[in-house]
Design a protein around this motif. Structure first.
Motif, PDB file in Angstrom:
ATOM      1  N   GLU A   1      58.428  21.476  44.775  1.00 51.22           N
ATOM      2  CA  GLU A   1      59.357  21.015  45.865  1.00 51.22           C
ATOM      3  C   GLU A   1      60.593  21.715  45.860  1.00 51.22           C
ATOM      4  OE1 GLU A   1      60.108  16.818  46.757  1.00 51.22           O
ATOM      5  OE2 GLU A   1      57.755  16.240  46.474  1.00 51.22           O
ATOM      6  N   LEU A   2      60.805  22.175  46.952  1.00 52.24           N
ATOM      7  CA  LEU A   2      62.273  22.799  47.071  1.00 52.24           C
ATOM      8  C   LEU A   2      63.201  21.909  47.001  1.00 52.24           C
ATOM      9  CD1 LEU A   2      61.353  25.544  48.033  1.00 52.24           C
ATOM     10  CD2 LEU A   2      62.358  25.219  50.227  1.00 52.24           C
ATOM     11  N   SER A   3      63.233  20.753  47.175  1.00 58.16           N
ATOM     12  CA  SER A   3      64.453  19.726  47.161  1.00 58.16           C
ATOM     13  C   SER A   3      64.704  19.463  45.448  1.00 58.16           C
ATOM     14  CB  SER A   3      64.275  18.722  47.788  1.00 58.16           C
ATOM     15  OG  SER A   3      62.885  17.875  47.142  1.00 58.16           O
ATOM     16  N   ALA A   4      63.676  19.726  44.825  1.00 54.59           N
ATOM     17  CA  ALA A   4      63.865  19.464  43.393  1.00 54.59           C
ATOM     18  C   ALA A   4      64.354  20.658  42.630  1.00 54.59           C
ATOM     19  CB  ALA A   4      62.410  18.946  42.778  1.00 54.59           C
TER      20      ALA A   4
ATOM     21  N   GLY B   1      64.828  27.373  52.656  1.00 52.93           N
ATOM     22  CA  GLY B   1      65.751  26.877  51.452  1.00 52.93           C
ATOM     23  C   GLY B   1      66.893  27.347  51.699  1.00 52.93           C
ATOM     24  N   ILE B   2      67.402  27.788  53.085  1.00 50.52           N
ATOM     25  CA  ILE B   2      68.851  28.085  53.328  1.00 50.52           C
ATOM     26  C   ILE B   2      69.538  26.628  53.775  1.00 50.52           C
ATOM     27  CG2 ILE B   2      70.237  29.554  55.096  1.00 50.52           C
ATOM     28  CD1 ILE B   2      67.628  31.460  55.183  1.00 50.52           C
ATOM     29  N   VAL B   3      68.854  25.843  54.611  1.00 53.81           N
ATOM     30  CA  VAL B   3      69.450  24.587  55.122  1.00 53.81           C
ATOM     31  C   VAL B   3      68.453  23.473  54.277  1.00 53.81           C
ATOM     32  CG1 VAL B   3      69.417  23.164  57.004  1.00 53.81           C
ATOM     33  CG2 VAL B   3      70.263  25.642  57.229  1.00 53.81           C
ATOM     34  N   THR B   4      69.029  22.575  53.840  1.00 53.20           N
ATOM     35  CA  THR B   4      68.604  21.285  53.274  1.00 53.20           C
ATOM     36  C   THR B   4      68.213  20.359  54.177  1.00 53.20           C
ATOM     37  OG1 THR B   4      69.683  21.734  51.454  1.00 53.20           O
ATOM     38  CG2 THR B   4      68.700  19.660  51.336  1.00 53.20           C
TER      39      THR B   4
ATOM     40  N   SER C   1      67.461  23.588  41.761  1.00 50.02           N
ATOM     41  CA  SER C   1      68.973  23.508  41.809  1.00 50.02           C
ATOM     42  C   SER C   1      69.229  24.755  42.902  1.00 50.02           C
ATOM     43  CB  SER C   1      69.236  24.076  40.493  1.00 50.02           C
ATOM     44  OG  SER C   1      68.956  25.021  40.198  1.00 50.02           O
ATOM     45  N   ASP C   2      70.322  24.801  43.326  1.00 50.24           N
ATOM     46  CA  ASP C   2      70.944  25.700  44.183  1.00 50.24           C
ATOM     47  C   ASP C   2      70.547  27.224  43.522  1.00 50.24           C
ATOM     48  OD1 ASP C   2      71.775  23.980  46.003  1.00 50.24           O
ATOM     49  OD2 ASP C   2      73.926  24.273  45.616  1.00 50.24           O
ATOM     50  N   ALA C   3      70.783  27.107  42.348  1.00 52.48           N
ATOM     51  CA  ALA C   3      70.578  28.503  41.470  1.00 52.48           C
ATOM     52  C   ALA C   3      69.187  29.085  41.661  1.00 52.48           C
ATOM     53  CB  ALA C   3      71.137  28.685  40.292  1.00 52.48           C
ATOM     54  N   GLN C   4      68.278  28.032  41.439  1.00 55.75           N
ATOM     55  CA  GLN C   4      67.036  28.228  41.582  1.00 55.75           C
ATOM     56  C   GLN C   4      66.275  28.625  42.967  1.00 55.75           C
ATOM     57  OE1 GLN C   4      65.714  24.611  39.724  1.00 55.75           O
ATOM     58  NE2 GLN C   4      64.382  25.476  37.930  1.00 55.75           N
ATOM     59  N   ARG C   5      66.917  28.057  44.001  1.00 59.11           N
ATOM     60  CA  ARG C   5      66.738  28.431  45.225  1.00 59.11           C
ATOM     61  C   ARG C   5      67.257  29.662  45.620  1.00 59.11           C
ATOM     62  NH1 ARG C   5      67.436  22.631  46.785  1.00 59.11           N
ATOM     63  NH2 ARG C   5      69.530  23.158  47.120  1.00 59.11           N
ATOM     64  N   SER C   6      68.342  29.889  45.153  1.00 55.03           N
ATOM     65  CA  SER C   6      68.733  31.174  45.459  1.00 55.03           C
ATOM     66  C   SER C   6      68.074  32.263  44.865  1.00 55.03           C
ATOM     67  CB  SER C   6      70.153  31.684  44.728  1.00 55.03           C
ATOM     68  OG  SER C   6      71.061  30.723  45.497  1.00 55.03           O
TER      69      SER C   6
END
Lengths: 229, 174
Positions: free
Chosen positions: A71-74, A56-59, A76-81
């Motif tokens: 799904e990672l793409s679904a 999840g560092i690069v989209t 938010s940036d905050a959730q991925r962080s």
């Protein structure tokens, strides 16, 4: 598309271009809990890009990455962080420790960022350092320890949050054979004991020999050798 | 190296006489060890008996009879099976692996697949040795290390060859 049954982290049809260069061209991946998968391939084949997408560092430009049913793409940036801080661990080739902090403060850092009080965080950090045989270095700064010792400290830090997936990009690339071997032994033992999945990017066969299976990335395409045979 | 499979592979591009086969073999694979005529004819009679080649024609002239051989469908399947089966990882495999890669290119098969399959087989052996080393004493570790370094050397050769396939393809097409 549906991720492979039982997989913790999977990717389907990943594409990623950097300008005119196609780094990933339909790459696929899947890993189960407790599994160590080596991602192999020549320099520039796209293996680090694959790792960065999975973490999840690069989209990716297109394709799907599924972690634990989401799904990672679904996200938010905050959730991925938050995912990267609490569920994922990272080890790189070098330059990953903060030089101003002591080794134990470095190892405790991910816990501190997640809000754990300093004493509790350092207690957990020290237990991981002891497991990685570097407990006596707790008060040293990264500049005062050898490359092999520094890498063990980095492995301890990657495991301190008990991640479900550990991403290791050429973790022994800067070490001699003996130190590299010990780091791999300790890393795989620790990951297996916590049932963490390990995505291990390496071009070294002796490092890949610590994995359960390998996938080969070439020209941005992946080949799962277990399924191919 | 399997001379039979190599000769069969050379026949895939079209029927040849025994003499042509020997010349093609020596040029592509013989280097410092050319084939003897006796080896060619004994190998061809075995392939004939096993139905992997047929006699496509016989030329009679002033000298002895010259048989022209053609590969059969069973022969093509046999080459495919040989190329698709990894070699048992052991030291000094280079000449067999080199032959397989060149033959795959000559017969327009996927040489990358030959290399990938072999890499996977080597890694399988390396995993077994690594595991044995982890559980063993110092003597086990040293013995396994010796084998691991040899297998690693083969693997480096496989990687380098994979990176040079385009050049090799051009060279064998000449």
């Amino acid at each position: 598309m549906t991720p492979p049954a039982g997989s913790l982290l999977s990717a389907e049809q990943l594409r990623k271009a950097y300008g005119p260069t196609l780094a990933l061209d339909g790459a696929e991946f899947s890993i189960h809990p407790g599994e160590v998968v080596a991602v192999m391939g020549p320099s520039g084949s796209g293996k680090s890009t694959l790792l960065h997408c999975l973490a999840g560092i690069v989209t990716p430009d297109s394709g799907t990455i599924t972690y634990n049913g989401h799904e990672l793409s679904a996200m938010s940036d905050a959730q991925r962080s938050a995912l990267r801080r609490s569920e994922f661990g990272f080890v790189f080739q070098f330059g990953q420790l903060v030089p101003e902090l002591t080794c134990v403060e470095n190892v405790a850092l991910p816990l501190r960022l997640n809000g754990t009080p300093r004493k509790a965080a350092e207690r957990t950090a020290l237990s991981w350092m002891e497991r990685l045989e570097v407990g006596d270095l707790r008060k040293k700064r990264p500049g005062e320890v050898s490359g092999g010792q520094g890498q063990r400290v980095a492995v301890a830090r990657s495991l301190v949050t008990s991640p479900r997936v550990l991403f290791a990009d050429e973790p022994t690339g800067a070490l001699d054979s003996l130190n590299g071997e010990r780091v791999m032994e300790l890393l795989t033992e620790a990951a297996r004991s916590t049932n963490a999945a390990v995505v291990l990017v390496t071009h070294e066969a002796r490092v890949a020999a610590y994995s359960d299976r390998e996938i080969v990335v070439r020209d941005g395409k992946s080949r799962d050798m277990e399924r191919a045979v | 190296m399997s001379i039979g499979h190599t000769l069969l592979g050379l026949l895939e591009s079209g029927p040849r006489h025994g003499y042509d086969l020997k010349r093609a073999f020596d040029e592509k694979f013989g280097h410092d060890r050319p084939l003897h005529y006796g080896q060619v004819y004994s190998t061809m009679s075995r392939l004939l008996k096993n139905g992997l080649v047929v006699v496509d024609g016989v030329e009679t002239g002033g000298g002895p009879e010259r048989k022209r051989y053609a590969i059969t469908d069973d022969g093509i399947t046999d080459v495919q099976r040989w190329l698709g089966t990894p070699e048992k990882p052991e030291p000094y495999l280079q000449s067999t692996l080199y032959t397989k890669v060149v033959l795959a290119l000559l017969t327009r098969r996927d040489a990358t697949e030959v290399l990938d399959t072999q890499r996977s087989e080597h890694l399988r052996s390396m995993r077994i040795l690594t595991d044995r080393k982890r559980k063993g004493d110092l003597a086990d570790q040293l013995i396994c290390d010796h084998a691991l370094f040899h297998l690693e050397a083969d693997l480096r050769w496989l990687e380098l060859t994979a990176a040079r396939l385009d050049k090799l393809r051009e060279a064998v097409a000449r």
